[in-house]
Design a protein around this motif. Structure first.
Motif, PDB file in Angstrom:
ATOM      1  N   LYS A 118     -24.654   3.018  13.818  1.00 30.65           N
ATOM      2  CA  LYS A 118     -24.584   3.969  14.921  1.00 30.65           C
ATOM      3  C   LYS A 118     -24.418   3.195  16.224  1.00 30.65           C
ATOM      4  N   ARG A 129     -32.689   5.263   7.249  1.00 35.21           N
ATOM      5  CA  ARG A 129     -32.386   6.085   6.074  1.00 35.21           C
ATOM      6  C   ARG A 129     -32.375   7.568   6.432  1.00 35.21           C
ATOM      7  N   ASP A 130     -33.331   7.997   7.265  1.00 33.39           N
ATOM      8  CA  ASP A 130     -33.402   9.411   7.656  1.00 33.39           C
ATOM      9  C   ASP A 130     -32.155   9.825   8.430  1.00 33.39           C
ATOM     10  N   GLU A 131     -31.680   8.967   9.334  1.00 33.60           N
ATOM     11  CA  GLU A 131     -30.487   9.280  10.119  1.00 33.60           C
ATOM     12  C   GLU A 131     -29.272   9.416   9.202  1.00 33.60           C
ATOM     13  N   TYR A 132     -29.182   8.505   8.260  1.00 30.09           N
ATOM     14  CA  TYR A 132     -28.066   8.539   7.329  1.00 30.09           C
ATOM     15  C   TYR A 132     -28.094   9.809   6.479  1.00 30.09           C
ATOM     16  N   GLU A 133     -29.267  10.172   5.995  1.00 27.68           N
ATOM     17  CA  GLU A 133     -29.379  11.365   5.145  1.00 27.68           C
ATOM     18  C   GLU A 133     -29.079  12.641   5.932  1.00 27.68           C
ATOM     19  N   ARG A 134     -29.462  12.666   7.208  1.00 27.74           N
ATOM     20  CA  ARG A 134     -29.136  13.840   8.030  1.00 27.74           C
ATOM     21  C   ARG A 134     -27.632  14.000   8.178  1.00 27.74           C
ATOM     22  N   LEU A 135     -26.917  12.886   8.385  1.00 31.45           N
ATOM     23  CA  LEU A 135     -25.453  12.946   8.484  1.00 31.45           C
ATOM     24  C   LEU A 135     -24.829  13.388   7.172  1.00 31.45           C
ATOM     25  N   LEU A 137     -26.187  15.415   5.070  1.00 37.35           N
ATOM     26  CA  LEU A 137     -26.426  16.856   4.987  1.00 37.35           C
ATOM     27  C   LEU A 137     -25.405  17.622   5.810  1.00 37.35           C
ATOM     28  N   VAL A 138     -25.130  17.130   7.023  1.00 33.05           N
ATOM     29  CA  VAL A 138     -24.111  17.770   7.874  1.00 33.05           C
ATOM     30  C   VAL A 138     -22.746  17.690   7.216  1.00 33.05           C
ATOM     31  N   GLU A 141     -22.420  20.302   4.622  1.00 36.82           N
ATOM     32  CA  GLU A 141     -22.171  21.601   5.241  1.00 36.82           C
ATOM     33  C   GLU A 141     -20.731  21.706   5.721  1.00 36.82           C
ATOM     34  N   GLN A 323     -27.898  26.752  16.365  1.00 35.32           N
ATOM     35  CA  GLN A 323     -28.580  25.957  17.399  1.00 35.32           C
ATOM     36  C   GLN A 323     -28.490  26.600  18.785  1.00 35.32           C
TER      37      GLN A 323
END
Length: 471
Positions: A118, A129-135, A137-138, A141, A323
């Motif tokens: 990033k 890891r959390d940032e990667y997993e959020r991306l 998920l997006v 979608e 959002q």
């Protein structure tokens, strides 16, 4: 990119969208930064090879195979593969600066050497890891976003090469895109991320197709002008605009402007008259483009434009992202395009800005023109924007303490353009004295303007008189 543009870029210094590298020997780090730009910034970023950290030009030796080798290594070590633009700005002999530009990606996260990166300010760092997993998920979608899905049955032959060249001319002039007219249709679509191994995306065909309507019956804008304040037949004018989305935007804007007033007025201290539209043209353009790029193309409904005597309504199939609320549209908010691929190309063609301020710009344009603040609504499966054609809303007139006859006369003048005293008498069955008194009261309150004298006297709305002078 010209040398002048390059040196202006260097003068900005390293930041969120710009990185300097001394030589091609740092290519691994460069690839990580390109992935970070694609993952972090909606408008991507740029790496300059041949520039020191302080911004001092170092230059690099550029051989015949240098650019190809860079492109091949980027492709070999990014996943999904990145396709940046690589340009050489020669300084002297075989030395120069290499400019590598990457767009923000709807297909993120991109890995570089198997890891996700990033951009934070002027630094490229590895994602958690959390940032990667959020991306991820997006991204999951986004697979369901209409504009990025494959357009079944379409081929490269369905793309209009002339429209592609038109787009490139605009994008070069307005956004500094470096692709030239010699690029093939396939290369063009790859660079714009409008094609995948499975085929053309829906966005590719809607934006650049020869006959988009063959694939998307719902991709059309109904434009209706009405003679009354209610949505009832008969209509004054009805048009349906198809074609590619850029053509739809242009034709719809022209329809609205053709069906609203453009009065002549003179401002105190100015020698020449001005001739603005009653609704600012920039507000209309922003509203139309927003409807096109933010609509739900999975819906069979079509965008509908309704031009009433006192307002313009834009009915857009779909809803706001979760959002955002309607109230959020009246204050600074992030850009959350419903169709990111469509949004990106409209940005490149300079139809829209990439800052999430479109609704704020519409509000400001209208209020600066002394119009009421536009209304945003979410109902009946549509997002509805109402822009008023004059300040004479019901709420405004209520504050003026008018009789029902006077309110009705305002509506009559809005519809027919003018009203005489005799007409007032006949419409409301009043005496000449009463008609004069009530019309003069409207005039004193600044709502209507008297034109002429004697039997030919008539009244028009003050804001839209044949000649309007500021007090």
């Amino acid at each position: 990119m010209t040398k002048e543009q390059l040196y202006k870029l260097i003068a900005q210094g390293e930041g969120q969208r710009l990185e300097f590298k001394k030589s091609v020997a740092e290519l691994n780090r460069i690839i990580q930064t390109l992935a970070a730009f694609a993952n972090t910034n909606s408008d991507g970023g740029c790496v300059l090879i041949g520039i020191g950290d302080s911004g001092r030009v170092k230059e690099v030796i550029i051989g015949r195979e240098t650019v190809r080798q860079i492109a091949n290594k980027i492709a070999a070590h990014t996943d999904p593969v990145l396709y940046p633009e690589i340009e050489v700005i020669k300084e002297s002999g075989n030395k120069g600066i290499i400019v590598i530009t990457i767009d923000g990606s709807p297909n993120k996260p991109h890995l570089a050497f198997g890891r996700a990166y990033k951009r934070v300010g002027s630094t490229t760092t590895q994602m958690t890891r959390d940032e990667y997993e959020r991306l991820l998920l997006v991204k999951h979608e986004n697979k369901f976003q209409f504009d990025s899905q494959v357009c079944e049955g379409s081929t490269i032959e369905d793309i209009d090469e002339e429209k592609m060249k038109w787009f490139l001319r605009i994008a070069r002039a307005k956004r500094g895109v470096t692709l030239n007219d010699e690029i093939s249709v396939e290369e063009f679509l790859i660079h714009l991320q409008l094609v995948s191994k499975a085929g053309l995306t829906n966005a590719a065909v809607m934006l650049f197709g020869k006959s988009p309507h063959r694939f998307f019956l719902q991709s059309e804008i109904k434009c209706i002008a009405l003679p009354t304040m209610e949505f009832i037949k008969p209509y004054t004018t009805y048009q349906a605009h198809g074609g590619n989305l850029f053509e739809q935007a242009d034709k719809t804007l022209a329809f609205i402007l053709d069906n609203i007033k453009r009065p002549l007025w003179i401002k105190a201290g100015e020698m020449t008259a001005r001739h603005p539209y009653e609704i600012p043209e920039e507000a209309v353009r922003e509203a139309v483009v927003n409807a096109i790029i933010h609509r739900d193309y999975m819906s069979p409904s079509k965008v509908q434009i309704r031009v009433f005597p006192n307002r313009v309504e834009i009915w857009n199939p779909g809803k706001l992202p979760p959002q955002l609320s309607v109230d959020d549209l009246r204050k600074p908010h992030p850009s959350l395009p419903y169709n990111p691929l469509l949004f990106r190309q409209f940005y490149r063609a300079s139809y829209v800005e990439d800052v999430g301020g479109g609704t704020i710009d519409i509000i400001k344009s209208c209020t600066d023109a002394n119009l009421p603040e536009p209304k945003f609504e979410q109902k009946m499966g549509s997002f509805i924007l109402t822009i008023y054609r004059s300040p004479l809303t019901d709420e405004y007139l209520d504050n003026k303490k008018l009789s029902e006859r006077q309110k009705n006369s305002i509506s009559h003048i809005e519809k027919h353009g003018k009203m005489g005293r005799k007409e007032y008498e006949e419409l409301y069955n009043v005496s000449g004295r009463t008609a004069n008194r009530e019309l003069n009261d409207l005039s004193k309150k600044g709502l209507i303007k008297k034109i002429g004298s004697g039997p030919g006297t008539y009244y028009v709305l003050a804001r839209y008189g044949e000649i309007w002078r500021d007090k």
